[in-house]
Design a protein around this motif. Structure first.
Motif, PDB file in Angstrom:
ATOM      1  N   VAL A  44       0.818  -1.247  -0.022  1.00 24.01           N
ATOM      2  CA  VAL A  44      -0.060  -0.098  -0.066  1.00 24.01           C
ATOM      3  C   VAL A  44       0.855   1.233  -0.132  1.00 24.01           C
ATOM      4  O   VAL A  44       1.613   1.590   0.978  1.00 24.01           O
ATOM      5  CB  VAL A  44      -0.907   0.065   1.274  1.00 24.01           C
ATOM      6  CG1 VAL A  44      -1.839   1.243   1.239  1.00 24.01           C
ATOM      7  CG2 VAL A  44      -1.665  -1.195   1.253  1.00 24.01           C
ATOM      8  N   ILE A  54       2.523   3.377   3.309  1.00 18.48           N
ATOM      9  CA  ILE A  54       2.412   2.958   4.776  1.00 18.48           C
ATOM     10  C   ILE A  54       3.561   1.841   4.762  1.00 18.48           C
ATOM     11  O   ILE A  54       3.901   1.313   4.033  1.00 18.48           O
ATOM     12  CB  ILE A  54       1.004   2.154   4.753  1.00 18.48           C
ATOM     13  CG1 ILE A  54      -0.308   3.110   4.653  1.00 18.48           C
ATOM     14  CG2 ILE A  54       1.005   1.313   5.969  1.00 18.48           C
ATOM     15  CD1 ILE A  54      -1.377   2.362   5.038  1.00 18.48           C
ATOM     16  N   GLU A  65       3.876  -5.986   4.791  1.00 15.70           N
ATOM     17  CA  GLU A  65       2.653  -5.801   4.045  1.00 15.70           C
ATOM     18  C   GLU A  65       1.716  -6.632   4.842  1.00 15.70           C
ATOM     19  O   GLU A  65       1.647  -7.284   6.008  1.00 15.70           O
ATOM     20  CB  GLU A  65       2.893  -6.750   2.667  1.00 15.70           C
ATOM     21  CG  GLU A  65       4.113  -6.128   1.907  1.00 15.70           C
ATOM     22  CD  GLU A  65       4.193  -4.921   1.769  1.00 15.70           C
ATOM     23  OE1 GLU A  65       3.027  -4.313   1.721  1.00 15.70           O
ATOM     24  OE2 GLU A  65       5.032  -3.990   1.509  1.00 15.70           O
ATOM     25  N   THR A  66       0.171  -6.435   4.237  1.00 13.50           N
ATOM     26  CA  THR A  66      -0.845  -6.887   4.772  1.00 13.50           C
ATOM     27  C   THR A  66      -0.813  -8.206   5.367  1.00 13.50           C
ATOM     28  O   THR A  66      -1.092  -8.506   6.410  1.00 13.50           O
ATOM     29  CB  THR A  66      -1.899  -6.622   3.998  1.00 13.50           C
ATOM     30  OG1 THR A  66      -2.071  -5.221   3.475  1.00 13.50           O
ATOM     31  CG2 THR A  66      -3.342  -6.744   4.713  1.00 13.50           C
ATOM     32  N   ARG A  79       1.105  -1.489  11.417  1.00 14.72           N
ATOM     33  CA  ARG A  79       0.761  -1.345  10.141  1.00 14.72           C
ATOM     34  C   ARG A  79      -0.684  -1.446   9.651  1.00 14.72           C
ATOM     35  O   ARG A  79      -1.241  -0.721   8.752  1.00 14.72           O
ATOM     36  CB  ARG A  79       1.463  -2.579   9.586  1.00 14.72           C
ATOM     37  CG  ARG A  79       1.110  -2.964   8.048  1.00 14.72           C
ATOM     38  CD  ARG A  79       1.536  -1.887   7.059  1.00 14.72           C
ATOM     39  NE  ARG A  79       1.444  -2.399   5.757  1.00 14.72           N
ATOM     40  CZ  ARG A  79       0.125  -2.380   5.133  1.00 14.72           C
ATOM     41  NH1 ARG A  79      -0.743  -2.114   6.035  1.00 14.72           N
ATOM     42  NH2 ARG A  79       0.000  -2.931   3.844  1.00 14.72           N
ATOM     43  N   GLU A  81      -3.596   1.143   7.970  1.00 15.21           N
ATOM     44  CA  GLU A  81      -4.396   0.746   6.769  1.00 15.21           C
ATOM     45  C   GLU A  81      -5.919   0.911   7.140  1.00 15.21           C
ATOM     46  O   GLU A  81      -6.311   1.492   5.868  1.00 15.21           O
ATOM     47  CB  GLU A  81      -4.075  -0.897   6.427  1.00 15.21           C
ATOM     48  CG  GLU A  81      -4.584  -1.056   4.978  1.00 15.21           C
ATOM     49  CD  GLU A  81      -4.373  -2.765   4.513  1.00 15.21           C
ATOM     50  OE1 GLU A  81      -5.265  -3.342   4.380  1.00 15.21           O
ATOM     51  OE2 GLU A  81      -2.874  -2.902   4.859  1.00 15.21           O
ATOM     52  N   LEU A  89      -8.731  -1.113  -0.736  1.00 14.02           N
ATOM     53  CA  LEU A  89      -8.678  -0.864   0.401  1.00 14.02           C
ATOM     54  C   LEU A  89      -9.938  -0.568   0.996  1.00 14.02           C
ATOM     55  O   LEU A  89     -10.419  -1.357   2.233  1.00 14.02           O
ATOM     56  CB  LEU A  89      -7.679   0.260   0.893  1.00 14.02           C
ATOM     57  CG  LEU A  89      -6.082  -0.028   0.882  1.00 14.02           C
ATOM     58  CD1 LEU A  89      -5.565   1.422   0.974  1.00 14.02           C
ATOM     59  CD2 LEU A  89      -5.835  -0.784   1.635  1.00 14.02           C
TER      60      LEU A  89
END
Length: 694
Positions: free
Chosen positions: A189, A192, A196-197, A226, A230, A680
């Protein structure tokens, strides 16, 4: 016989029922938690963690500590006194402990036979019988070597009845496997930092041995930070998307607000405050644009928000349009209608009141007037949402007590006006919150603050008293009313019930009439007919009634400057913001006023803190900030507001400081990377498309 169709390939959008181990009953229980898709499972994050990575010996166990033990069964028996229970004595190399099961199946006693080994997890208490575990989770084997310890911290998820933690954990593991095949979760993203997610989710669902429970509990773990960023970014994106899309629609240009202000002020016995004039300047600039105004006006109780709205509504009517105000209760709608009739009648403007209590004939006539454009100002409740309510020339929509309505409800009113034009929206709130928080929760709105009270308002002196001193309070009311002033007595109950609250109010009114026979005592509650409430409130306003007993419906609606004392019964049961709203009914004149918070001891720590804040402060912003800290945003802001994006890990109070740097990033993504923005929004908001089509 036709073949059974193959199940669809698993994706994050797949319904949870297609996951192995999730039948209809489990899916139904997951739905109670708001989990319908595989993605929902991924974002159902642990509320805490258990450390099952190490065994603790019995001799090293601290009283009240939680942990894993491994021991051999020495003896088991069922005892019936003082309660039926299965008692199992176990031993490790350092000593013995007692396991007690009050709810057990007969085969568990067979399973826990002497000589077998047990590995369990639970809280150990030092009792007269030594170290004791009540209902630990456990497994049984023939040897100690058969057991394994968890390689990572064990997540504990929010759950519901009938949905056990092991089932939730296994379903989350399957959801993580699906996510590992999803390319979107591998994509960064922009803007950010941190893992990662998918990596962050893996770390939170399966924290490794290096992760600290303390950091997770404080929401300081890099993976948590994180995902918080998000989610907050998705929140900003969704509301900004709504705002941008809505403002692409044309709106009526409404000018001459200054002239409307002059015309309305001419009939008032007081001048507008500097804060009111500043906010009206901001509103006037918005109304002149050919795009819909989306503005929130915050102000403390008595700051004069309604008068500001009235000036804007007058400008709309003078420009050839209609204006509507929506209130959350009939009582408040009636109060607004009376105020507007007083202000607008000398200017030749008709005010229509539309509530659920209107008879069909009256309602049909009112609707016909509105559709024909003959009525300039409409005041109503939720009745405005109904399909048959149409205004021929709606140019301005005012929503009072906005936290009682959700974003989706507010947007539903955008099509009530003439075809091709979207009305301006002015939203009012008497629950002031810090600007940083307001920018988080109301990212789709411009914000104005009326931070000045009208001159002559005397601060209310607040005291808290035990209910055991009730007779003293009766005497104080008698003294105040003997001096020519008036009083409120507010009855509250734990259970929100018009019927029960009405009974409580009626009983209290009877007690007060008996104790203070020299006073005229009025009564208002939610089960009374509208005209009866109106008569009681008018009698109080005109001074024919000295004491008004009411339920919390009195929180809004009555403005009686001569009322100088309010008693709030069972004050410990109410939140700070509601207590402050109620207190705002007094202190409207020049005489010093009192608010007595009657409580039933013993007080909880939270109740003690709330009453302390009420005694110390009359500032609505201070009180709202404390209410947020004590109760959280869900209670104060309304669940429809905080529920907009699920708030699965972010907290608008705790994380408000993180929003400032995310706001420009949201604008940048909407402008240059709309695909990322949509991804998102879909990930965190889920149902955004249901109301995003504006």
């Amino acid at each position: 016989m036709p073949k059974k169709p193959a199940p669809p390939p698993l994706t994050l959008e797949t319904a949870v029922t297609f996951l192995k181990g999730c039948g209809p009953q489990v899916a139904q229980r997951l739905a109670q938690l708001g989990i319908e898709t595989v993605a929902d499972l991924l974002l159902h994050l642990p509320s805490r963690y258990e450390d099952r990575r190490h065994c603790t010996t019995f001799s090293a166990w601290a009283d009240g500590a939680e942990g894993v033990f491994r021991a051999r069964v020495l003896h088991s028996e069922v005892r019936f006194a003082p309660r039926r229970s299965l008692r199992v004595l176990v031993e490790d190399d350092s000593g013995t402990a007692l396991l007690r099961l009050f709810h057990f199946h007969p085969n568990q006693q067979t399973l826990l036979a002497p000589g077998r080994w047990v590995q369990g997890f639970g809280t150990g208490r030092i009792t007269r019988e030594g170290l004791t575990f009540v209902h630990p989770t456990f497994e049984v084997a023939d040897s100690a070597d058969a057991f394994v310890l968890e390689p990572h911290l064990t997540p504990v998820y929010p759950t519901t009845q009938g949905l056990a933690q092991p089932r939730l954990r296994s379903l989350v593991e399957r959801a993580l496997a699906v996510a590992a095949e999803d390319a979107a979760f591998q994509q960064p993203v922009p803007g950010i930092d941190g893992p990662e997610t998918l990596a962050a989710l893996n770390q939170l669902h399966r924290p490794t041995a290096d992760d600290a429970i303390v950091a997770l509990a404080r929401f300081e773990h890099p993976a948590q930070r994180r995902l918080i960023d998000e989610e907050l970014l998705a929140h900003q994106l969704s509301l900004r998307w709504l705002r941008r899309t809505l403002q692409q629609r044309p709106a009526p240009a409404i000018g001459a607000l200054a002239e409307a202000q002059t015309a309305l002020s001419a009939g008032l016995p007081f001048a507008l405050t500097g804060a009111q004039q500043r906010v009206l300047t901001e509103i006037g600039h918005d109304l002149e644009q050919r795009r819909p105004m989306l503005r929130l006006v915050q102000g403390d109780v008595g700051a004069g928000k309604t008068l500001v709205a009235a000036v804007a509504m007058l400008a709309a009517v003078r420009a050839g349009f209609q204006a509507a105000l929506m209130a959350p209760t009939e009582l408040l709608a009636e109060q607004h209608a009376r105020s507007f009739q007083t202000w607008f009648a000398p200017l030749g403007i008709e005010v229509t009141l539309l509530t659920g209590r209107l008879r069909k004939k009256e309602r049909d006539a009112a609707l016909a007037q509105l559709q024909a454009g003959h009525s300039g100002v409409l005041v109503g409740t939720h009745a405005l949402f109904q399909d048959e309510v149409r205004l021929a020339r709606l140019g301005l929509l005012v929503i009072d007590e906005q936290h009682r309505f959700g974003v989706q409800q507010r947007l539903a009113l955008r099509d009530k006006g003439p075809e091709g034009l979207t009305p301006h929206q002015l939203i009012m709130s008497a629950t002031p919150i810090p600007r940083t928080l307001a920018q988080t929760v109301h990212a789709d709105l411009d914000i104005s603050v009326i931070d000045e009270l009208p001159p002559g308002r005397t601060p209310v002196r607040t005291v808290a008293m035990s209910n055991s001193r009730r007779s003293e309070v009766f005497a104080r009311i008698g003294e105040v009313c003997a001096q020519g002033r008036q009083a409120y007595w507010v009855c509250t109950l734990v259970e929100v019930s018009d019927q029960l609250e009405a009974q409580a109010a009626e009983e209290t009114a009877a007690q007060l009439r008996e104790a203070l026979p020299q006073l005229q005592v009025g009564l208002v509650h939610g089960r009374m007919r509208g005209e009866d409430k109106e008569a009681q409130m008018r009698a109080f306003k005109e001074g024919r009634t000295q004491l008004l007993v009411a339920t919390t419906v009195i929180e809004v609606g009555v403005d009686v400057p001569n009322a100088s004392i309010m008693i709030i019964e069972n004050a410990e049961r109410l939140g700070l913001s509601q207590l402050h709203q109620l207190r705002g009914r007094v202190g409207r004149g020049s005489v010093e006023s009192q608010c007595v918070l009657l409580y039933q001891p013993p007080l909880s720590e939270m109740a003690r803190a709330r009453l302390g804040v009420m005694r110390q402060s009359n500032d609505g912003f201070v009180i709202a900030r404390t209410d947020l800290e004590l109760r959280g945003p869900g209670e104060l802001l309304g669940r429809r507001q905080t529920g907009l994006v699920g708030l699965k890990i972010a907290d608008p109070v705790r994380d408000a400081a993180r929003v400032a740097r995310l706001q420009p990033l949201a604008d940048e993504l909407l402008a240059s990377a709309p695909t990322v923005a949509r991804r998102l929004i879909r990930r965190w908001v889920g149902d955004f498309d249901r109301y995003g089509q504006v």
